[in-house]
Scaffold this active site. Structure first.
Site, short mmCIF file in Angstrom:
data_model
loop_
_atom_site.label_atom_id
_atom_site.label_comp_id
_atom_site.label_asym_id
_atom_site.label_seq_id
_atom_site.Cartn_x
_atom_site.Cartn_y
_atom_site.Cartn_z
N GLU A 1 0.85 -1.19 0.00
CA GLU A 1 0.00 0.00 0.00
C GLU A 1 0.88 1.23 0.00
O GLU A 1 1.85 1.32 0.76
CB GLU A 1 -0.92 0.00 1.23
CG GLU A 1 -1.59 1.31 1.54
CD GLU A 1 -2.55 1.79 0.46
OE1 GLU A 1 -2.58 3.02 0.20
OE2 GLU A 1 -3.25 0.96 -0.15
N ASP B 1 -6.61 -4.73 -5.59
CA ASP B 1 -7.76 -3.92 -5.16
C ASP B 1 -7.35 -2.45 -5.18
O ASP B 1 -7.00 -1.86 -4.16
CB ASP B 1 -8.18 -4.35 -3.75
CG ASP B 1 -9.46 -3.66 -3.29
OD1 ASP B 1 -10.18 -3.13 -4.15
OD2 ASP B 1 -9.72 -3.65 -2.07
#
EC number: 2.5.1.16
Length: 517
Positions: free
Chosen positions: A323, A376
């Site tokens: 991330e 995602d």
């Protein structure tokens, strides 16, 4: 009143003002670019138009300054006053225009033109001030121009560094721009008092000084009230009350809540609603899991929802999550903790705060490959995100997948943005997936939402055994039905999305009504 030759000390102060004004001018331009990213997606198109428009406006401003050269002192101070006022308020006005009208493109263009022209008028006026009262030959003129350019470029460097490292992270777009405007006007006020006071009529000096002081008062007042003004404008953009807001280094993070419905927005785009996010999250994660799935890689998923679902499978022993934004992880572990059940704090989860595109470039050792990969990411609204939907990225990512593993990619709406959906499908095929299975489900908040399932072998959509829990939405029947597409939105083969040709960004911007055109 005839002007006198500037002393070395006054010339130095004027050069300092050049640097300060140049720094402020660049901050205004960077603020417009930053706001275009937040409000309009910030693609190469918007950025190019702002930069090109700003440069063109510099030339127009230089031409417009020619009639003002006879009164260079008054004109320069007036230009700096207007620049500080217009530039300082530009971000706030742009934000409110977007909140009220819904489209701030006209205001963005107008602000770029006005600010660019005012900045462009500075150099010829300063050249005149430096050469006032002197006989100037070509060599001297060139020397003056070189000195002014050096001061101007130094100021631009300072502004360019201050914006991403100081103003934006600590003050935000609106307050950072107001601070730059205030610095701009204060510099002009210092120059008026210490450098040019003796070169203008007393009445003119009183008028200019009063005007500069009034602008300082206005900017300080707006700066003090800016939090409330921005909060009011921001709330107009969202249907439900805002319970959390943060401008990170990478994105604007907003959380709203009405009753039990909590929603996450990134740069204004809805990421999930607690009413139905489980439909999306289960559909994204469950197909990649089988009895042998032990090590899973998540690209993105900073809200922690994908990790939450994967941790429900006892065979999943370790999750690596890549991330980019540490602030998003902090929000997930605090404001959104009830939604993700503290998944990112689970000892089985390792969060790597890295740029995914850079991270995947290092090929793993065979024993370090993953049994499953879940991608995602936000929709590809701009080229920065679009590169994470590219053939190059998927090709590198597949090197991290074990031979019998599977990968799912969130792919936008199969109905609303069919070109985006088909582009992901086609790009995965071009990247080396032996089999790509497109599928879609209904998520009430999003509508018809699509995914693509990629394997290096031939493996279908199979519901994993889940002895530890009962899914709220997905079962084998849902997965079987998810593979069926109506005649109006069947997946199509399109040219792959690549770094050289980021076609998916244009696909996303066209949306449904112009899809395929």
């Amino acid at each position: 009143m005839s002007a006198v030759v500037l002393s070395p000390a006054r010339r130095f102060l004027l050069l300092v003002s050049v640097s300060v004004c140049a720094a402020s001018g660049l901050v205004y331009e960077l603020a417009l670019i930053s706001l275009s990213a937040v409000l309009a997606g910030g693609s190469v198109v918007e950025t190019s138009l702002i930069v090109a428009g700003f440069v063109a406006a510099l030339g127009l401003g230089a031409l417009a300054a020619k009639p003002l050269l006879t009164r260079a002192e008054v004109a320069f101070l007036s230009v700096e006053a207007l620049l500080g006022l217009v530039g300082g308020l530009s971000a706030l006005v742009l934000y409110w225009a977007f909140a009220v009208v819904g489209n701030s493109l006209a205001v963005l263009g107008g602000a770029t033109l006005v600010i660019g022209m005012l900045v462009g008028a500075e150099l010829p006026l300063l050249m005149t001030l430096f050469q006032r009262g002197k006989l100037v030959d070509a060599t001297t003129s060139g020397s003056v121009l070189a000195t002014l350019n050096a001061a101007d470029y130094l100021g631009a460097l300072i502004g360019g560094v201050a914006w991403p490292f100081v103003l934006l992270p600590f003050l935000g777009v609106v307050r950072g721009t107001l601070a730059a405007g205030l610095l701009n006007v204060c510099a002009a006020l210092v120059i008026a008092v210490l450098v040019l006071r003796s070169d203008v009529l007393r009445r003119q000096f009183a008028t200019i000084a009063s005007g500069l002081c009034a602008i300082v008062v206005v900017l300080v007042s707006v700066l003090v009230a800016s939090d409330g003004l921005v909060t009011s404008a921001r709330q107009r953009l969202y249907a439900f009350p805002i319970v959390y807001f943060h401008q990170s280094k990478y994105q604007e993070i907003v959380v709203t809540q009405w009753g039990k419905d909590r929603r996450l927005f990134l740069n204004g785009g809805l990421q999930y609603s607690t009413r139905d996010e489980y439909r999306y999250t289960e559909s994204l994660t469950y197909p990649v899991v089988d009895a042998s799935t032990s090590r899973v890689l998540i690209i993105g998923g900073g809200d922690g929802l994908a990790a939450r679902e994967l941790l429900k499978f006892p065979q999943v022993k370790h999750i690596t999550q890549v991330e980019l934004d540490p602030d998003m992880v902090a929000v997930a572990n605090s404001v959104l903790r009830d939604d993700n059940a503290g998944a990112l704090d689970d000892p089985r989860v390792t969060v790597l705060l890295r740029d995914a595109f850079t991270w995947v470039r290092t090929p793993p050792l065979p024993q370090d490959r993953f049994d499953a990969i879940v991608v995602d990411l936000p929709d590809p609204d701009n080229e920065i995100i679009g590169r994470l939907y590219s053939q190059e990225f998927y090709s590198m990512l597949l090197k991290h997948l074990a031979p019998g593993g599977a990968m799912t990619v969130q792919s936008g709406s199969a109905f609303t943005t069919p070109d985006v959906f088909s582009r992901v499908y086609s790009t995965l095929l071009a990247s080396g997936c032996a089999s790509v299975v497109p599928y879609h489900v209904h998520v009430p908040t999003f509508g018809d939402w699509g995914f693509n399932f990629c394997t290096l072998t031939s493996r279908g959509l199979v519901m994993p055994k889940t002895p530890a829990h009962t899914p709220r939405f997905v079962d084998q029947g849902v997965l079987d039905a998810a593979r069926v597409f109506g005649a109006d939105n069947k997946p199509r083969l399109l040219p792959a999305n690549t770094l050289d040709r980021p076609l998916i960004v244009a696909d996303r911007r066209r949306g449904y009504r112009q899809a395929g055109e």
